[in-house]
Design an enzyme around this catalytic site. Sequence first.
Site, PDB file in Angstrom:
ATOM      1  N   GLN A 131       0.813  -1.218   0.000  1.00 49.50           N
ATOM      2  CA  GLN A 131       0.000   0.000   0.000  1.00 49.50           C
ATOM      3  C   GLN A 131       0.847   1.269   0.000  1.00 49.50           C
ATOM      4  O   GLN A 131       2.044   1.237   0.268  1.00 49.50           O
ATOM      5  CB  GLN A 131      -0.908   0.016   1.233  1.00 49.50           C
ATOM      6  CG  GLN A 131      -2.042  -0.986   1.166  1.00 49.50           C
ATOM      7  CD  GLN A 131      -3.053  -0.733   2.260  1.00 49.50           C
ATOM      8  OE1 GLN A 131      -3.072  -1.420   3.262  1.00 49.50           O
ATOM      9  NE2 GLN A 131      -3.890   0.272   2.069  1.00 49.50           N
ATOM     10  N   HIS A 132       0.192   2.379  -0.314  1.00 50.42           N
ATOM     11  CA  HIS A 132       0.699   3.745  -0.124  1.00 50.42           C
ATOM     12  C   HIS A 132       1.774   4.206  -1.099  1.00 50.42           C
ATOM     13  O   HIS A 132       2.093   5.388  -1.137  1.00 50.42           O
ATOM     14  CB  HIS A 132       1.248   3.945   1.296  1.00 50.42           C
ATOM     15  CG  HIS A 132       0.366   3.452   2.387  1.00 50.42           C
ATOM     16  ND1 HIS A 132      -0.927   3.898   2.554  1.00 50.42           N
ATOM     17  CD2 HIS A 132       0.596   2.561   3.380  1.00 50.42           C
ATOM     18  CE1 HIS A 132      -1.447   3.296   3.612  1.00 50.42           C
ATOM     19  NE2 HIS A 132      -0.556   2.478   4.121  1.00 50.42           N
ATOM     20  N   ASP A 144      -2.182  -4.989  -0.082  1.00 45.54           N
ATOM     21  CA  ASP A 144      -1.837  -6.309   0.442  1.00 45.54           C
ATOM     22  C   ASP A 144      -2.645  -6.685   1.673  1.00 45.54           C
ATOM     23  O   ASP A 144      -3.001  -7.854   1.861  1.00 45.54           O
ATOM     24  CB  ASP A 144      -0.337  -6.405   0.738  1.00 45.54           C
ATOM     25  CG  ASP A 144       0.198  -5.235   1.564  1.00 45.54           C
ATOM     26  OD1 ASP A 144      -0.584  -4.352   1.951  1.00 45.54           O
ATOM     27  OD2 ASP A 144       1.417  -5.211   1.818  1.00 45.54           O
TER      28      ASP A 144
END
Length: 507
Positions: free
Chosen positions: A80-81, A243
Site C-alpha cells: 500500500q501507499h 496487500d
Amino acid sequence: MYLGVDCGTQGTKVIILNPELGCIIGEGYEPHQLISNARGRREQHPDWWIAAFKSAYHQAIEQSGIDAKAIHAIGVSGQQHGLVALDQQGNVIRPAKLWCDTETEPQNQQLLAALGGENLCKKRLGLVIATGYTASKLLWMKQNCADDFRKIAHILLPHDYFNFWLTGNTVTEYGDASGTGYFNVITRQWDRGILDIIDPNEQLSKALPNLIEAHQPAGIVRKEIASLLGLSPNVLVSSGGGDNMMGAIGTGNITPGLVTMSLGTSGTLYAAADKPITPVNNGLAPFCSSTGGWLPLICTMNMTNITSAMQQLFEFDIPTFNQHLASIPAGSDGLLLMPFLNGERTPSLPSAEGMLLGINMQNLTPPHLCRAAVEGTTLGLRYGLEILRDSGLDSASIRLIGGGAKSNQWRQITADMMNTPVECPSIGEAAALGGAIQAAWCHSHWQGKETSLNNLCNQFVAIDSRSRVEPNQSGVQHYKELFEQYNEALHHHYNVLYDTEKNRINV
C-alpha cells in the site's frame, strides 16, 4: 484457473489456484531490490516489480504443468501507499516511494497543518493522514524533484501500476485508495481539494485514476501482454487491492468477528466491518476493504525486517534462530528492544530510532537479542490490538499470517502476548490467495453468475488445526508486565503520552 499476484516489499509472489481441486497447484517467487538511505528513503523501481512478476509467473506455470491459456482471470495484491508517477506516455517518471519511506515526514506535517490539524483532518477524510501515505510523497516530489513533478499525468499505487501494465487502464478501488491521504473513507470519494493544496494548478486532481467497485474488472489483459505470458484472449484482471485488503480475503476475514494479524516486513492487524468505524484513537486507520465494506487497520513498520537483520548479524539460519528463541525465557531476562529502526507508524514516531534497554552481562548474548527482537516487534502489535479492541473490534482467536507465523516459537509468543489463541490458514500466502479468490469473484460477476465472495472464501480458505496455539498463563503474566515496561519506555524515551487511568499510552 485463477492467478493471484502479491507484489510486496521484499519480492513478488505468484500462485495458480485450481477451483476444482480447491488448492494451489503452482507458485513462484522473485525478490526485489531496495533503494534506501539514512534519511528514511525507501524506494523501488516499478520495472523491478514487473521483472520479478515475469520470473515468478513462469516458475508457477512450470510447477503447475498447465497450459497458461487455462487461466481465466488475474487478481493483484500490492504494497500500500507507494507513489508510482507516470508521464503522458505512461512511462514511470522516477522510482516509487514506498509505504515504509519516512523521508516525507516534514511534508506530512505541512499537509496536516494546512488541513487544520489531526482533528479537522479526521473530520474531513474519516482518518488522520500519516507519513507513509501517498499524499506526503507527492508534496515531497514537488519540493525535491520539481522537473519530474511537472511531468506527472497519472498517479497510481503499486497494485494500480500492475493493473495498468496488464490492461493499459488507470483505475483503482476503494480499499487501496483509502491509504492515499486524499480519499474520504466514509463517502468513498476522492478529496481533490487536498491535491489542490499540494498543487493549485489542478495537475494532480486530473491525474487520479478512476474508482471502481471491488467486484468490477480493472480491464482485459492487453494483447501484447497476453502473447508474452501465453494467455488466451479476454483474460480478466480484477480490481485487486492493497496487500492487507487481499490478505483479509485470503484469510476469510470479510465479515465482522475475525481479526487477522500479519507478521510480515510490516506488522498489521485488521478486522472486517460492515459500516465505517469512527476511531477512538488516531492509531487506527479505518480503511475501506476490497470487498465492498471496511477494514479498520493497525500497521507497524518494524517486524520481520528486524528479525531478519538479527539473523544476518549473527549469521543464523531460520531453524537456528528459532532454536535460540526457544532457549530464552519470556521477557529475555530483562532485555527490551524498542524496535523502531525504520521509524514507526503505530505509535506515530516516523523519525524514531531503536533502543536496547535493560542490558547486562547475562542477557547481552545473540540468543537474548534474537528473543528481544521478536518480543519487541510483537509488543507493537499488542499495542495496536489494544487500540483495535477499544474501537469494539475483537475476536475469540487471531488468524496469523506472514513469515513470522511459520515459527512455532513466534506463534506461542504471540498467543501469550495477546492472551488470545492464534491459528494459521492452511495456505500461508494470504495476499496472493486473496488476489486469486477476488479474480474468481470478478470472473463470476463477469459471467453473470454473481457467486458470493463469502462462498468462495468458505471454499478456498481453511484453517490448519495443527497450527493452533493456546496462551500459556505463565507467559501471559510475563508479557503483561513487559507491555507495561514497553509503555513506560514509550513515555520516558519517546515522549508518547501515558494514560495512567487506562495503564497505557494514547496514540
